[in-house]
Design a protein around this motif. Structure first.
Motif, short mmCIF file in Angstrom:
data_model
loop_
_atom_site.label_atom_id
_atom_site.label_comp_id
_atom_site.label_asym_id
_atom_site.label_seq_id
_atom_site.Cartn_x
_atom_site.Cartn_y
_atom_site.Cartn_z
N SER A 52 -8.16 -27.58 5.13
CA SER A 52 -9.29 -27.27 6.01
C SER A 52 -10.51 -28.08 5.65
N ARG A 53 -10.58 -28.58 4.40
CA ARG A 53 -11.72 -29.40 3.99
C ARG A 53 -11.47 -30.89 4.18
N LEU A 73 -16.30 -30.87 4.07
CA LEU A 73 -16.95 -30.83 5.37
C LEU A 73 -18.46 -30.87 5.19
N ARG A 94 -11.86 -36.79 11.38
CA ARG A 94 -11.03 -36.96 10.18
C ARG A 94 -10.48 -38.38 10.08
N SER A 143 -22.04 -26.47 11.31
CA SER A 143 -20.88 -26.32 10.43
C SER A 143 -19.66 -25.85 11.21
N ALA A 144 -19.89 -24.92 12.13
CA ALA A 144 -18.78 -24.44 12.96
C ALA A 144 -18.21 -25.57 13.79
N GLN A 147 -16.10 -27.90 11.61
CA GLN A 147 -14.84 -27.27 11.25
C GLN A 147 -13.86 -27.27 12.43
N LEU A 148 -14.36 -26.92 13.61
CA LEU A 148 -13.50 -26.87 14.78
C LEU A 148 -13.00 -28.26 15.18
N HIS A 150 -12.54 -30.82 13.11
CA HIS A 150 -11.55 -31.21 12.12
C HIS A 150 -10.23 -30.49 12.34
N ASN A 151 -10.29 -29.20 12.67
CA ASN A 151 -9.06 -28.46 12.95
C ASN A 151 -8.35 -29.03 14.16
N ALA A 179 -20.27 -20.41 9.49
CA ALA A 179 -18.82 -20.50 9.57
C ALA A 179 -18.38 -20.42 11.02
N PRO A 180 -17.19 -20.95 11.32
CA PRO A 180 -16.70 -20.84 12.69
C PRO A 180 -16.61 -19.38 13.09
#
Length: 453
Positions: A52-53, A73, A94, A143-144, A147-148, A150-151, A179-180
């Protein structure tokens, strides 16, 4: 006899001893199994956290697996836009693309808020080249958003190495961590691919479901983060890939199949080297489809759907004059070209210029142009006049609008007035006033031009 009685309990004592020893061994085995289970769970958690990172197995990207690590991240300082109101973070994905683009002839640029980003994989599968997307993140969503993104990129192979992401957020003090936070709703209640076949990768479908949950109840022009800077986002996406030509569209549209290779073949013809070709923009007619279960890929399919009123010109209800100069009645009746194929794949229909149209207010066509055309005016935000202003400037600057015969864009769903946010009319009024000032600015910018708008 007395001696025998004393000896009789001894075998029973030995039996109890063996039972105690056996029970101890069972307890020891159970503790070992529990330890191994906890160790395995901890290792799995560490691997998921590493992934996840931005981690992954070394060299996995070369084998078609997960992309290589880009570190935690985190984001650098970014850069401010000229107004100082927004901060831009370029190439946050990524698998970096912009630095490897090289001698790129054609790219696609689009923009989105988080709630619409689930359209991106379907767009990437249709478009056979590199894409740039500018994503708007509101305060507390940075940040959310990262993260989203990258996912999504980590789980959807169709995006890896093909899409460059630029994050745009209102400037201000850095957020302290967010956070997401997916919203409510059930995953999979609506096809996340929007009329395209479901993504073949289950992990990608799960990432898309998370994006849809996050964005439930939100709309681009009704965000709590403040005004949606659509023209700033379009310019950011255009700059992200240094291609000679670019197609700028909305993320919830799909191009016709084979548009990318077909246009490259068009550019390779001798007539495209004639004087004035650099001052030509190639209009791609835009339409909208009522039901999006199976969106057309080629013009022959589109013509059939047009005849039964499943497809109509883009903005037919909201602003028919905004697309009328495209001349849809003429365009739809042009014969559809056969799809060119090779021994390995389809390369799409042959493209040619069907006719040219003079720009008239308030035409706002979608088109492929040189990436050197004037940028979008970033003063226009929210609803109204954001694309018209750029088309108007192209007209004043002396550009020709050439309509392509076998290329099109299809919007997922009819545009209906009832589905817009309540502030639309007020935003349109404010931007109309700004558009009047914009036209006065063009007279100063192009003092020798015989054209006006």
């Amino acid at each position: 006899m007395a001696r025998l009685r004393l000896l009789l309990p001894l075998p029973r004592a030995r039996c109890w001893g063996f039972r105690a020893l056996f029970a101890s061994l069972l307890l020891l085995a159970a503790l070992q199994l529990l330890y191994l289970g906890l160790l395995s769970a901890m290792h799995g958690r560490q691997q998921r956290l590493r992934y996840s990172r931005g981690g992954g197995r070394p060299g996995a990207a070369a084998r078609g697996g997960e992309p290589q690590s880009r570190g935690a991240l985190t984001l650098g300082p970014g850069r401010l836009d000229p107004s100082g109101r927004y901060r831009l973070y370029q190439d946050v994905g990524r698998s970096p693309v912009a630095g490897d683009a090289g001698d790129l002839e054609l790219s696609l640029a689009t923009h989105s808020s988080l709630h619409n980003l689930h359209h991106l994989p379907a767009l990437a599968r249709r478009w056979q080249g590199l894409l740039a997307v500018a994503v708007f993140a509101g305060p507390g969503e940075l940040s959310a958003s990262l993260q989203l993104i990258h996912n999504l990129e980590g789980h959807c192979p169709c995006l890896r190495g093909r899409v460059t992401f630029t994050l745009v957020t209102p400037s201000g003090p850095p957020e302290k961590g967010a956070a997401p936070g997916p919203g409510g709703g059930e995953p999979g209640t609506r096809d996340p691919q929007g009329g395209e076949p479901p993504d073949p990768h289950p992990a990608c479908r799960r990432a898309l479901a998370q994006l849809r949950r996050y964005g439930l109840g939100r709309a681009n022009y009704a965000l709590s983060a403040g005004p949606y800077p659509n023209n700033l986002l379009r310019n950011a996406a255009r700059r992200a890939l240094p291609s000679r030509h670019v197609l700028v569209i909305d993320v919830d549209m799909l191009p016709s199949a084979g548009l990318h290779p077909g246009f490259l073949r068009l550019l390779g013809r001798p007539e495209e080297g004639r004087p004035g070709a650099g001052r030509t923009v190639y209009v791609v007619p835009a339409l909208e489809m009522r039901h999006t279960r199976r969106l057309p890929q080629h013009k022959a399919e589109l013509q059939q759907l047009y005849q039964v009123a499943e497809v109509r010109p883009f903005y037919a209800e909201l602003c028919p004059r905004c697309q009328a100069p495209t001349n849809y009645s003429r365009w739809i009746n042009l014969p559809a070209a056969a799809t060119a194929t090779t021994s390995t794949s389809s390369t799409g229909p042959a493209l040619r210029v069907a006719y040219t149209q003079e720009w008239t207010d308030p035409w706002e066509p979608f088109y492929i142009s040189r990436n050197t055309v004037p940028p979008y005016d970033e003063r226009f935000e929210q609803y109204g006049f954001n694309r018209i202003s750029q088309a108007c400037e192209l007209h004043v600057a002396g550009y020709t609008f050439a309509v392509l015969d076998n290329a099109f864009l299809i919007h997922k769903g009819f545009k209906l007035a009832s589905e817009f946010h309540p502030q639309k009319d007020e935003e349109n009024r404010r931007n109309r006033i700004l558009f009047r000032q914009f036209k006065q600015d063009l007279k100063l910018k192009y003092p020798d031009s015989p054209r006006w708008c």
